[in-house]
Scaffold this active site. Structure first.
Site, PDB file in Angstrom:
ATOM      1  N   CYS A  59       8.211  -1.152 -42.318  1.00 44.62           N
ATOM      2  CA  CYS A  59       8.839  -0.387 -43.398  1.00 44.62           C
ATOM      3  C   CYS A  59       9.979  -1.235 -43.949  1.00 44.62           C
ATOM      4  CB  CYS A  59       9.370   0.921 -42.810  1.00 44.62           C
ATOM      5  SG  CYS A  59      10.330   1.928 -43.945  1.00 44.62           S
ATOM      6  N   CYS A 104       7.397  -2.193 -50.513  1.00 45.30           N
ATOM      7  CA  CYS A 104       7.287  -0.991 -49.675  1.00 45.30           C
ATOM      8  C   CYS A 104       5.897  -1.015 -49.057  1.00 45.30           C
ATOM      9  CB  CYS A 104       7.463   0.249 -50.551  1.00 45.30           C
ATOM     10  SG  CYS A 104       7.061   1.805 -49.729  1.00 45.30           S
TER      11      CYS A 104
HETATM   12  N1  DGL Z   1       6.942   2.339 -46.123  1.00 49.40           N
HETATM   13  C1  DGL Z   1       8.328   2.475 -46.440  1.00 49.40           C
HETATM   14  C2  DGL Z   1       8.870   1.140 -46.952  1.00 49.40           C
HETATM   15  O1  DGL Z   1       8.249   0.103 -46.742  1.00 49.40           O
HETATM   16  C3  DGL Z   1       8.476   3.655 -47.307  1.00 49.40           C
HETATM   17  C4  DGL Z   1       9.859   3.966 -47.609  1.00 49.40           C
HETATM   18  C5  DGL Z   1      10.261   5.383 -47.643  1.00 49.40           C
HETATM   19  O2  DGL Z   1       9.950   6.106 -46.707  1.00 49.40           O
HETATM   20  O3  DGL Z   1      10.954   5.733 -48.594  1.00 49.40           O
HETATM   21  O4  DGL Z   1       9.927   1.053 -47.517  1.00 49.40           O
END
Ligand code: DGL
Length: 259
Positions: free
Chosen positions: A73, A183
């Site tokens: 993430c 993301c």
């Molecule tokens: N998968 C997360 C990232 O790479 C999502 C972010 C979120 O939960 O806002 O930032």
């Protein structure tokens, strides 16, 4: 040590895009994936709250005996990886927007970056961006709402198309030739983004680089699992398991876990 699983966590289902790359490169590794979907999105939360959520996920993966943790993430990495690395002994691999290759290769001197608010406002992102993209026109766009739609199983929906068109418009106007996906949920959008962007715009995400780094670090610690022909792969979510299973093409099961 070698048989212990690789732990992977994300604010939700998006980090499975990273898990796929890791599994492709290291098919013999056991792995445990945690989707903290009940707390998604992390993006609008402040740094303190993000660190607390990362502690919770990390401690669960450590209880399950993980030998290395991939923070799949960008928002969690850019806000919490320094804290995690100084607090726990296990090696951590993070993910950051691939702004460097985009900035080095752009011909139009304009690159787009789609990421969460938490990533774009983080100190780590401004450091990387300042270092590599100082003389480049970087069109930053917060992908507000995208994670929520993916988490609720609406990857392909009219709402998603409308959001993507809105977010890409200023980038197309600025003549970008690279779009950086900042993301881990966004690689699932590539088929749609490709249709909406001009043909010559290249899309980059960091999944393969994360998998390569995972291999390098396991190798360095002499912890690669080379013997295992039947890896144990587990997906846990505190949201709806069907959303993950669908993203994985219904070829893996996910279990609900209250964490
Ligand atoms: N998968 C997360 C990232 O790479 C999502 C972010 C979120 O939960 O806002 O930032």
């Amino acid at each position: 040590m070698n048989k212990q699983p690789i732990g992977i966590f994300d604010s939700g289902v998006g980090g499975t895009s990273i898990w796929k790359e890791i599994h492709k490169l290291l098919p013999k590794e056991n792995s445990i994936y945690l989707a903290d979907s009940i707390n998604a999105p992390y993006g609008p939360k402040g740094e303190k709250a993000i660190i607390q959520l990362c502690i919770k996920n990390t401690e669960l993966l450590l209880e399950k005996g993980c030998k290395l943790i991939v923070v799949a993430c960008n928002t969690a990495t850019t806000n919490a990886i320094d804290y995690l690395r100084t607090t726990y002994k296990v090696p951590f691999i993070g993910i950051e927007p691939a702004i460097k290759p985009a900035a080095l290769n752009t011909k139009t001197n304009a690159v787009g970056i789609l990421a969460t608010q938490g990533t774009l406002t983080s100190a780590l992102f401004s450091k990387t961006s300042g270092k590599f993209a100082n003389n480049i026109n970087v069109i930053e766009q917060v992908g507000e709402g995208i994670v929520d739609l993916i988490e609720s199983g609406k990857l392909y929906s009219e709402e998603m198309t409308t959001l993507l068109k809105t977010y890409l418009e200023p980038m197309i106007k600025a003549n970008i030739d690279y779009l950086v996906l900042g993301c881990s949920h966004y690689p699932y959008l590539i088929p749609q983004l490709t249709k909406l962007l001009p043909n010559d715009v290249k899309i980059i995400d960091s999944g393969e680089a994360v998998a390569r780094q995972t291999k390098t670090i396991l190798d360095k610690h002499n912890s690669l699992n080379n013997e295992n022909n039947y890896p144990k792969i587990e997906f846990f979510t505190n949201g709806n398991p069907e959303v993950i299973e669908k993203l994985l093409g219904n070829s893996f099961r996910a279990d609900y876990l209250n964490f």
